[in-house]
Motif scaffolding. Structure first.
Motif, PDB file in Angstrom:
ATOM      1  N   SER A  19       4.733  -3.503   2.562  1.00 47.10           N
ATOM      2  CA  SER A  19       3.527  -3.507   3.391  1.00 47.10           C
ATOM      3  C   SER A  19       3.620  -4.597   4.436  1.00 47.10           C
ATOM      4  CB  SER A  19       2.287  -3.780   2.532  1.00 47.10           C
ATOM      5  OG  SER A  19       2.171  -2.842   1.500  1.00 47.10           O
ATOM      6  N   TYR A  20       2.817  -4.418   5.481  1.00 48.27           N
ATOM      7  CA  TYR A  20       2.639  -5.467   6.478  1.00 48.27           C
ATOM      8  C   TYR A  20       1.154  -5.584   6.756  1.00 48.27           C
ATOM      9  CZ  TYR A  20       3.392  -8.590  10.328  1.00 48.27           C
ATOM     10  OH  TYR A  20       3.379  -9.703  11.116  1.00 48.27           O
ATOM     11  N   ALA A  21       0.605  -6.763   6.592  1.00 51.48           N
ATOM     12  CA  ALA A  21      -0.825  -7.030   6.796  1.00 51.48           C
ATOM     13  C   ALA A  21      -1.684  -6.061   5.985  1.00 51.48           C
ATOM     14  CB  ALA A  21      -1.179  -6.954   8.281  1.00 51.48           C
ATOM     15  N   GLY A  22      -1.231  -5.741   4.772  1.00 54.23           N
ATOM     16  CA  GLY A  22      -1.989  -4.867   3.884  1.00 54.23           C
ATOM     17  C   GLY A  22      -1.800  -3.383   4.141  1.00 54.23           C
ATOM     18  N   VAL A  23      -1.007  -3.000   5.138  1.00 52.45           N
ATOM     19  CA  VAL A  23      -0.784  -1.585   5.463  1.00 52.45           C
ATOM     20  C   VAL A  23       0.590  -1.176   4.935  1.00 52.45           C
ATOM     21  CG1 VAL A  23      -0.557   0.103   7.318  1.00 52.45           C
ATOM     22  CG2 VAL A  23      -2.188  -1.782   7.536  1.00 52.45           C
ATOM     23  N   PRO A  24       0.649  -0.199   4.008  1.00 48.06           N
ATOM     24  CA  PRO A  24       1.947   0.247   3.500  1.00 48.06           C
ATOM     25  C   PRO A  24       2.794   0.872   4.610  1.00 48.06           C
ATOM     26  CG  PRO A  24       0.152   1.051   2.119  1.00 48.06           C
ATOM     27  CD  PRO A  24      -0.469   0.465   3.341  1.00 48.06           C
TER      28      PRO A  24
END
Length: 184
Positions: free
Chosen positions: A97-102
């Motif tokens: 994930s990046y910044a909570g986005v998978p």
């Protein structure tokens, strides 16, 4: 015949005091003894993990050229079995994930790891999507320029969960993982 009052010789208080001393001593002894697990496994250390980002591709906005690739990450998951018994793992999901986005998903292979052994597992995490949403891509680009961009890699291993924050600076680097805290 008149009744005579009972005389208290004080044995009840002495008995009560001795019983309380014995009871408190027993409680103190139980709390100070090591756990049964530490007696059974005296040299046991916890299972630790780390992740290395070996490579990546497809980090571009979703509206990029038609032939662009989806996000993909080559990871190396290292498992250090600190236990004095074998660790069996039937494979598990890996989420990047990046910044909570998978961004991508992968799977660790199944393995049996001997006591006190270390194992490196190659994991390919890919996405069937078209790219990264524009706002997220702009954030990622800015944070990469500032040198603070981090991917979050989450995976399960045997009966435990691990999270690892991996630097996204293009250099292979090993990052130690931690066990997530549950929020109730």
């Amino acid at each position: 015949m008149a009744s005579t009052p009972k005389k208290d010789d004080g044995c009840g208080w002495y008995t009560w005091i001795v019983m309380m001393i014995l009871f408190n001593g027993f409680i103190w002894l139980i709390t100070m003894l090591p756990s049964m697990e530490s007696i059974a496994y005296p040299d046991e250390k916890p299972t630790t993990c780390s992740v290395e980002l070996a490579g990546f591709e497809g980090l571009h906005p979703a509206a990029a050229s038609p032939g662009a690739t989806s996000p993909a990450f080559d990871l190396v998951v290292r498992v250090n079995n600190g236990h004095t018994f074998c660790l069996r793992h039937g494979g598990g999901d890996v989420v990047v994930s990046y910044a909570g986005v998978p961004l991508a998903r992968g799977r660790t292979p199944s393995f049996v790891l001997g006591d006190k052994d270390v194992l490196a597992l190659p994991v390919k995490a890919t996405s069937a999507g078209l790219g990264i949403p524009g706002d997220l891509f702009r954030l990622m680009t800015d944070e990469r320029r500032w040198g603070v961009a981090q991917l979050q890699v989450e995976f399960g291993l045997a009966w435990e969960s691990f999270v690892c924050d991996v630097e996204l600076d293009g250099h292979p680097r090993v990052s130690e993982c931690y066990k997530p805290t549950s929020v109730n």
